[in-house]
Design an enzyme around this catalytic site. Structure first.
Site, PDB file in Angstrom:
ATOM      1  N   ASP A 128      11.281  28.217 -13.200  1.00  0.00           N
ATOM      2  CA  ASP A 128      12.226  29.331 -13.162  1.00  0.00           C
ATOM      3  C   ASP A 128      12.850  29.639 -14.531  1.00  0.00           C
ATOM      4  O   ASP A 128      13.295  28.734 -15.243  1.00  0.00           O
ATOM      5  CB  ASP A 128      13.359  29.021 -12.173  1.00  0.00           C
ATOM      6  CG  ASP A 128      12.881  29.058 -10.731  1.00  0.00           C
ATOM      7  OD1 ASP A 128      11.651  29.096 -10.508  1.00  0.00           O
ATOM      8  OD2 ASP A 128      13.729  29.033  -9.827  1.00  0.00           O
TER       9      ASP A 128
ATOM     10  N   ASP B 224       6.898  31.582  -1.951  1.00  0.00           N
ATOM     11  CA  ASP B 224       7.372  30.410  -2.697  1.00  0.00           C
ATOM     12  C   ASP B 224       6.711  29.118  -2.184  1.00  0.00           C
ATOM     13  O   ASP B 224       5.878  29.149  -1.267  1.00  0.00           O
ATOM     14  CB  ASP B 224       8.905  30.346  -2.582  1.00  0.00           C
ATOM     15  CG  ASP B 224       9.556  29.967  -3.898  1.00  0.00           C
ATOM     16  OD1 ASP B 224       8.977  29.161  -4.641  1.00  0.00           O
ATOM     17  OD2 ASP B 224      10.674  30.454  -4.171  1.00  0.00           O
TER      18      ASP B 224
HETATM   19  C1  GLA Z   1      12.303  29.419  -6.452  1.00  0.00           C
HETATM   20  C2  GLA Z   1      11.617  30.561  -7.199  1.00  0.00           C
HETATM   21  C3  GLA Z   1      12.657  31.547  -7.683  1.00  0.00           C
HETATM   22  C4  GLA Z   1      13.479  32.079  -6.517  1.00  0.00           C
HETATM   23  C5  GLA Z   1      14.083  30.922  -5.732  1.00  0.00           C
HETATM   24  C6  GLA Z   1      14.694  31.375  -4.421  1.00  0.00           C
HETATM   25  O1  GLA Z   1      13.077  28.648  -7.307  1.00  0.00           O
HETATM   26  O2  GLA Z   1      10.848  30.065  -8.259  1.00  0.00           O
HETATM   27  O3  GLA Z   1      12.038  32.607  -8.381  1.00  0.00           O
HETATM   28  O4  GLA Z   1      12.636  32.858  -5.692  1.00  0.00           O
HETATM   29  O5  GLA Z   1      13.110  29.939  -5.412  1.00  0.00           O
HETATM   30  O6  GLA Z   1      15.261  30.316  -3.710  1.00  0.00           O
END
Ligand code: GLA
Length: 395
Positions: free
Chosen positions: A183, A126
């Site tokens: 997301d 990430d």
């Molecule tokens: C980010 C990523 C998600 C998930 C969260 C976890 O938002 O894009 O897919 O992995 O972090 O905290």
């Protein structure tokens, strides 16, 4: 390690967020096999954020939270492997993960070594809380080179949400897939906005490193962490068809221990998965003229394109055996009538060839009429059709 096909698997985040533990992973691995998901191609079981303690140990190593994973990660990995599956874990290029757990910044080599020792096969990486003095590409290169030298094949899943022009540099880093979206949420609005935003990124998607449109919400039905309104059966079919046709990794996000028949029907449609996994991994293109014009005319800064959303693109992709996958996606809230010419697919009259289409959800057959394909008259809103088209002699 070369990744030839979009990776497939299951990830904890969409449904479970912090509520992860050994029991959940073991039950989910069992279900992957029992339900037939594994045989349909789903391979990775990925534990997302929030699996570790908030502090590293005295040697600087990440420590799995003993409340959640009492036997540690090697135990989990061994169990997953015993089921013929692969094990994925999560970390972050920053000082901390997005949920505030330790990130891998300046621990890249130690963490890569630790993951290899545990038997990890996949790392989602990430981009939260990163050092702004180090450029994004270098942050990913740091982990990419550590993984490539850790002594184990670990698929590197870069998750910087497409920011800082990820698409331009991500293949330099050794990543095997890269998040090209923010997301996902379990709602039609999210599927629509992510789906429409991806059509311009197709030239970046290829064998070796795939555009990752984020995990699937199929079957969540408004339950779990990113569960919002949920979607209808038709909308989940649309979502799965679009992700499949555009060659995105297919990472399930629902609770696979409790899937209903509708969900299984979608996630295990072998013909649709075959389109996603086609070894040619060729670039999809928009065929219908109005939508194509919108795309071709977009301004240099993409703003024209963003302001002119595609209503009902017909997207085609040449398959390795000579067939063509053709998807029709009605993003609009009204009915649409869709027709395309064989010419636009590279089949002029002089070729002497035509197409025979089979719809992959219903089995419906379509033939060309006067060298036109009529792919839906008053085609319902939020619905899609996905065809496999065979080239045949014109009689
Ligand atoms: C980010 C990523 C998600 C998930 C969260 C976890 O938002 O894009 O897919 O992995 O972090 O905290």
């Amino acid at each position: 390690m070369i990744v030839n096909r979009p990776p497939m698997g299951w990830n904890t985040w969409n449904t479970f967020e912090a509520n992860i533990n050994e029991q959940l992973i073991i039950e989910s691995a069992d279900k992957m096999v029992e339900t037939g998901l594994r045989d349909a191609g789903y391979e990775y079981i990925v534990i997302d954020d929030m699996w570790s303690l908030k502090e590293r140990d005295k040697d600087g190593r990440l420590v799995p939270d003993p409340q959640k994973f009492p036997h540690g990660m090697k135990y989990v990995a061994d169990y997953i492997h015993s089921k013929g599956l692969k094990f994925g874990i999560y970390s972050c290029a920053g000082y901390a993960t997005c949920a505030g757990y330790p990130g891998s910044y300046e621990y890249e080599w130690l963490d890569a070594k630790t993951f290899a020792e545990w038997g990890v096969d996949f790392l989602k990486y990430d981009f939260c809380f990163h050092n702004f003095n180090v450029s994004a590409d270098v942050l990913y290169k740091r982990m990419g080179i550590a993984l490539a030298n850790c002594g184990r094949d670990i698929l590197f899943s870069a998750c910087s949400w497409g920011s800082e022009h990820t698409r331009v540099w991500v293949k330099q880093t050794g990543a095997h897939m890269w998040r090209s979206t923010y997301d996902i949420k379990d709602s039609w609005a999210s599927i629509k906005s992510l789906g429409q935003s991806q059509l311009e990124f197709q030239e970046y998607n290829a064998q070796g490193c795939f555009n990752d449109m984020d995990m699937l919400v199929v079957g969540m039905k408004g339950e779990g962490f990113v569960g919002l309104t949920g979607c209808s059966f038709e909308e989940y079919k649309f979502h799965f068809s679009l992700w499949s046709l555009l060659g995105s990794p297919l990472m399930i996000g629902c609770d696979i221990r409790n899937m209903d028949d509708e969900t299984k029907t979608i996630l295990m449609n072998k013909d649709v998965i075959e389109i996603n996994q086609d070894i040619g991994a060729r670039q999809p293109f928009i065929v219908n003229s109005r939508e194509n014009k919108v795309r071709q005319n977009r301004g240099p800064d993409d703003s024209f394109f963003e302001n002119t959303p595609l209503d009902c693109p017909v997207i085609a992709k040449f398959l390795d055996n000579g067939d063509i996958a053709i998807g029709v996606f009605n993003f609009s809230d009204g009915k649409q009538t869709v027709e395309v010419t064989l010419d636009a697919l590279g089949l002029p009259k002089i070729s002497g060839k035509t197409l025979k289409l089979t719809e992959l959800w219903t089995g419906e057959e379509v033939n060309a009429v006067n060298r036109m394909l009529f792919l839906g008259n008053t085609f319902e809103h939020h619905s899609c059709k996905l065809y496999r088209a065979r080239v045949v002699d014109e009689l």
